[in-house]
Design an enzyme around this catalytic site. Structure first.
Site, PDB file in Angstrom:
ATOM      1  N   CYS A  64      -2.642  -6.061  -6.468  1.00  0.00           N
ATOM      2  CA  CYS A  64      -2.502  -4.743  -7.092  1.00  0.00           C
ATOM      3  C   CYS A  64      -1.047  -4.475  -7.483  1.00  0.00           C
ATOM      4  O   CYS A  64      -0.183  -4.377  -6.610  1.00  0.00           O
ATOM      5  CB  CYS A  64      -3.016  -3.688  -6.110  1.00  0.00           C
ATOM      6  SG  CYS A  64      -2.589  -1.999  -6.520  1.00  0.00           S
ATOM      7  N   CYS A  67       0.422  -1.270  -6.050  1.00  0.00           N
ATOM      8  CA  CYS A  67       0.660  -1.435  -4.608  1.00  0.00           C
ATOM      9  C   CYS A  67       2.003  -2.107  -4.364  1.00  0.00           C
ATOM     10  O   CYS A  67       2.746  -1.711  -3.467  1.00  0.00           O
ATOM     11  CB  CYS A  67      -0.439  -2.283  -3.975  1.00  0.00           C
ATOM     12  SG  CYS A  67      -2.081  -1.548  -4.029  1.00  0.00           S
TER      13      CYS A  67
END
Length: 145
Positions: A64, A67
């Site tokens: 991600c 993230c």
């Protein structure tokens, strides 16, 4: 397992366990230390739910992009709020039970736990200043004697 953390005040290296009963302080100058730990399905109860201080849980995934962007910002917030909050990082790919339990449908998802209970929740990445403001507004008010 314990991590070695340098004290931001004096530079002393300190060993901090992922699960502990007190708040980490420097062994030399007694300054509060940032507490950052990883947890999974099998360690979450000891590391996060039984924490003696509120816990900021970062539900993230290595694939991600947002993230990877928010990770350093969360670590900055944990350093700035040392002694007030513990950062626990949970890789949802390695901890599918926790992802189901907290109904994580998007990553990053941030949870603020106090006494093992979810007090606040937020999805998506944000700058460190915004995250710090969200955490501070979500932290329990200290009781006065």
């Amino acid at each position: 397992m314990a991590d070695i953390v340098a004290c931001p005040a004096c530079g002393q290296r300190n060993r901090i366990g992922a699960a502990a009963t007190g708040k980490p302080v420097c062994g030399k100058c007694r300054a509060a230390l940032p507490w950052i730990a990883d947890a999974g399905d099998d360690t979450f109860a000891a590391v996060a739910e039984k924490s003696p201080m509120p816990v900021l849980v970062d539900m993230w995934a290595p694939w991600c992009g947002p993230c990877r962007t928010v990770g350093p910002a969360l670590e900055q917030v944990a350093r700035e709020l040392a002694g007030r909050v513990k950062l626990v990082k949970v890789d949802v790919d390695q901890a599918p039970g926790l992802a189901r339990r907290f109904a994580v449908q998007a990553v990053p998802t941030l949870l603020l736990l106090d006494g093992g209970q979810v007090k606040a929740r937020q999805s998506g990445a944000a700058p460190a200043a915004v995250l710090r403001r969200w955490v501070e507004q979500s932290l329990p008010t200290p009781s006065r004697p």
